[in-house]
Design an enzyme around this catalytic site. Structure first.
Site: not given
Length: 288
Positions: A45-47, A78, A100, A130, A221, A249-251
């Site tokens: 959840k870091s971009g 990944w 990750h 997030s 976004f 969601r929001k970015g």
């Protein structure tokens, strides 16, 4: 499936069984890194999705085909997840790979290579928020419980891939020397064009001004949210409770302020300062 059955524990860190298996993790351990591989490394959840939209286009010299025709988990897989087993070995160079994994769990061929790394760090308070929403919507993840409960799990490193602080500090290893470019999610929000220029220089992929403008446009976004290859709308029904939250969601930066109570903030800051006290790292959010 209850919470205990949704994860497997791999060398001390919990991972969701939906996308990880003993076979995929063995593959990651034995993976043969090429000298021109490019790794984007993030704590969850870091971009990551954002980088999967930008880096493949840079690596293809501005060709938009990867982001127009391939789901992001295929165009830049990944390393530790199941799809990598069937995608990476046959892929031509340069390969773009995301992970990750904590630095300590990277394969030996990575440590011995000259493969480049872009490490993206995000304000851990926003990461927590997030992650909380993602756990609420993803049926294959543990139920997050209350926000207070989730905050304590995050601080204790009981969520996917362990402690945020351990992950960030581990990837600052001196062993990486000139192979890594560090950037924050917040820097990318503030100046995406500048970030794209940094990436292209770091990767030895000079781009025209027009190409850079196109990458910035496609990497915003709104564009990602409207790209079916990137917004996870291709994921089968039942994997996400889409009524609870959107994947993209929001970015934004600073949404944590809409979720943290004063007590949450005090608790988080206290633990964060203790865990990072001797890290010799300075981030944009440390004064806020």
């Amino acid at each position: 499936m209850n919470n205990e059955e949704k994860n497997l524990i791999y060398k001390g860190i919990p991972l969701p069984k939906e996308v990880h298996s003993a076979e995929s993790l063995k593959y990651a351990e034995d993976f043969q890194v090429r000298e021109d591989d490019v790794f984007v490394v993030t704590y969850p959840k870091s971009g990551t999705t954002w980088m999967q939209e930008i880096i493949p286009v840079i690596l293809s010299d501005g060709d938009l085909t990867p982001i127009q025709t391939m789901p992001n988990w295929e165009r830049m897989p990944w390393l530790e997840e199941m799809p990598a087993l069937h995608l990476l070995d046959a892929r031509p160079s340069p390969r773009g790979i995301v992970t990750h994994l904590p630095y300590r769990l990277m394969c030996s061929s990575f440590r011995q290579s000259k493969a480049k790394v872009i490490y993206v760090t995000r304000n851990p308070k926003d990461v927590l928020v997030s992650s909380f929403h993602f756990h609420s919507m993803a049926t294959f993840l543990e139920d997050p419980g209350t926000f207070d409960e989730f905050l304590e799990k995050f601080l204790a490193g009981k969520l996917l891939f362990g402690k945020w602080c351990d992950h960030v500090r581990g990837w600052r290893s001196s062993e990486l020397k000139g192979r890594v470019l560090y950037i924050t999610y917040e820097e990318m929000l503030e100046d995406l064009r500048g970030a794209v220029v940094k990436f292209s220089h770091f990767l030895g992929k000079p781009l025209s001004e027009e190409t850079i403008d196109t990458i910035v446009e496609k990497g915003c976004f709104k564009s990602m949210k409207n790209n079916t290859m990137s917004n996870y709308s291709l994921v089968p029904e039942g994997v996400f409770h889409k009524g609870k939250s959107e994947f993209l969601r929001k970015g934004v930066s600073g949404d944590w302020r809409n979720h943290f109570t004063a007590a949450n903030e005090e608790r988080f800051n206290s633990v964060y300062r203790e865990q990072m006290k001797d890290a010799d790292l300075k981030f944009p959010w440390d004064d806020n």
